[in-house]
Design an enzyme around this catalytic site. Structure first.
Site, PDB file in Angstrom:
ATOM      1  N   CYS A  96      34.533   5.041 112.255  1.00 29.21           N
ATOM      2  CA  CYS A  96      34.003   4.670 110.936  1.00 29.21           C
ATOM      3  C   CYS A  96      32.480   4.807 110.893  1.00 29.21           C
ATOM      4  O   CYS A  96      31.769   4.066 111.576  1.00 29.21           O
ATOM      5  CB  CYS A  96      34.426   3.243 110.617  1.00 29.21           C
ATOM      6  SG  CYS A  96      33.646   2.539 109.168  1.00 29.21           S
ATOM      7  N   CYS A  99      30.573   1.738 109.435  1.00 29.69           N
ATOM      8  CA  CYS A  99      30.586   0.617 110.385  1.00 29.69           C
ATOM      9  C   CYS A  99      29.339   0.630 111.261  1.00 29.69           C
ATOM     10  O   CYS A  99      28.825  -0.422 111.630  1.00 29.69           O
ATOM     11  CB  CYS A  99      31.833   0.666 111.262  1.00 29.69           C
ATOM     12  SG  CYS A  99      33.374   0.423 110.360  1.00 29.69           S
TER      13      CYS A  99
END
Length: 173
Positions: A96, A99
């Protein structure tokens, strides 16, 4: 990305590693100081990078240790649910991109709120049962706990001030 030079930094020169010269695109971790590959046409980049005579000059890289600790399914109950200190948990996955931005913010918050707030990271791919228990359907998600109860949840990438205001609400409740 601002790179701090705190005592927990580890600095090394990436040119000492053989893999550093095979970088195909610029990144924030390996700033290219001799030219900007983005300004080159694709064909120019390919010939430049495949040329053994060409060497990218890379500036030294500083990597700071994370201030937020990893939490797993095994340590979840003791670290989060039984904690007497309020807890922030970021649910993330290794693939991700957003993230990574949240990691940096959580890292700063962990330093700013040391002693008042415990900050943890939980890899949702590795600890799926915990993610399912809290109905995590997408990442990044930040949950705030106090006395073992979920008090706040923040989905997606938000500015640091957004996280701070949620933390302050939990600390003052």
């Amino acid at each position: 990305m601002a790179i701090s030079s705190s005592s927990s930094s580890i600095c090394f020169n990436p040119t000492r590693f053989h893999t550093a010269r095979h970088i195909s695109s610029p990144s924030r971790l390996f700033p290219v100081t001799s030219f900007s590959p983005r300004s080159l046409r694709f064909s120019d980049r390919r010939s430049l990078l495949s040329s053994s005579a060409s060497r990218l000059r890379l500036s030294p890289l500083c990597v700071r240790d994370s201030r937020a600790a990893e939490v797993t399914q095994r340590s979840w109950e003791d670290s989060v649910l039984k904690s007497e200190t309020p807890v922030l948990v970021e649910f993330y996955t290794s693939w991700c991109g957003p993230c990574r931005m949240v990691h940096r913010i959580i890292d700063e918050i962990a330093g700013d709120y040391a002693g008042k707030l415990n900050c943890y990271l939980l890899n949702a791919d590795n600890d799926l049962p915990v993610a399912e228990e809290y109905e995590i359907k997408a990442v990044p998600v930040v949950l705030l706990f106090k006395n073992g109860e979920k008090r706040e949840s923040i989905m997606g990438t938000m500015p640091k001030e957004f996280y701070i205001s949620a933390i302050e609400r939990v600390l003052n409740s």
